[in-house]
Write an enzyme that holds these catalytic residues in place. Sequence first.
Site, PDB file in Angstrom:
ATOM      1  N   ARG A 234       0.779  -0.986  -0.267  1.00  0.00           N
ATOM      2  CA  ARG A 234      -0.171  -0.121  -0.073  1.00  0.00           C
ATOM      3  C   ARG A 234       0.164   1.095   0.284  1.00  0.00           C
ATOM      4  NH1 ARG A 234      -3.335   0.235   4.414  1.00  0.00           N
ATOM      5  NH2 ARG A 234      -1.936  -0.843   5.617  1.00  0.00           N
TER       6      ARG A 234
ATOM      7  N   ASN B  80      -6.477  -2.668   2.422  1.00  0.00           N
ATOM      8  CA  ASN B  80      -6.430  -4.419   2.447  1.00  0.00           C
ATOM      9  C   ASN B  80      -7.574  -5.088   2.867  1.00  0.00           C
ATOM     10  OD1 ASN B  80      -3.712  -4.147   2.502  1.00  0.00           O
ATOM     11  ND2 ASN B  80      -3.603  -4.380   5.063  1.00  0.00           N
TER      12      ASN B  80
END
EC number: 3.6.1.7
Length: 91
Positions: A20, A38
Site C-alpha cells: 500500500r 487491505n
Amino acid sequence: MEDVRLTAWVRGHVQGVGFRWWTRSRALELGLEGWARNMDDGRVEVVAQGPRQACVKLLEQLRGCDTPGKVDGVVERWSEVRGSLGGFRER
C-alpha cells in the site's frame, strides 16, 4: 486529457509487505488521488482518479515485477470521476 477513476483489485502476497505504501508513492508521483486498502480476503483494493494516461501507468506498475511482495493478478474497472478524493491515502 480525460480524467477517469480506476478501481483495481490486486491479489497475491500483497499484504504486510509495504504494497500500500509503494502504491501510494507511485500514485503521488503520477499526480493521482485515491487510496489503497487491505481487504479481508487478502487482496489490496486500489482506487485512483486523475488523467487516464496516469491511471494506465499506475495499472502497468501494479502488474509489473517491481512491486513489493508478489502480485498474482490484477482485475480493474474503469468509471467516471466521482468528486475529489483529497490526495492519496493508505487505508
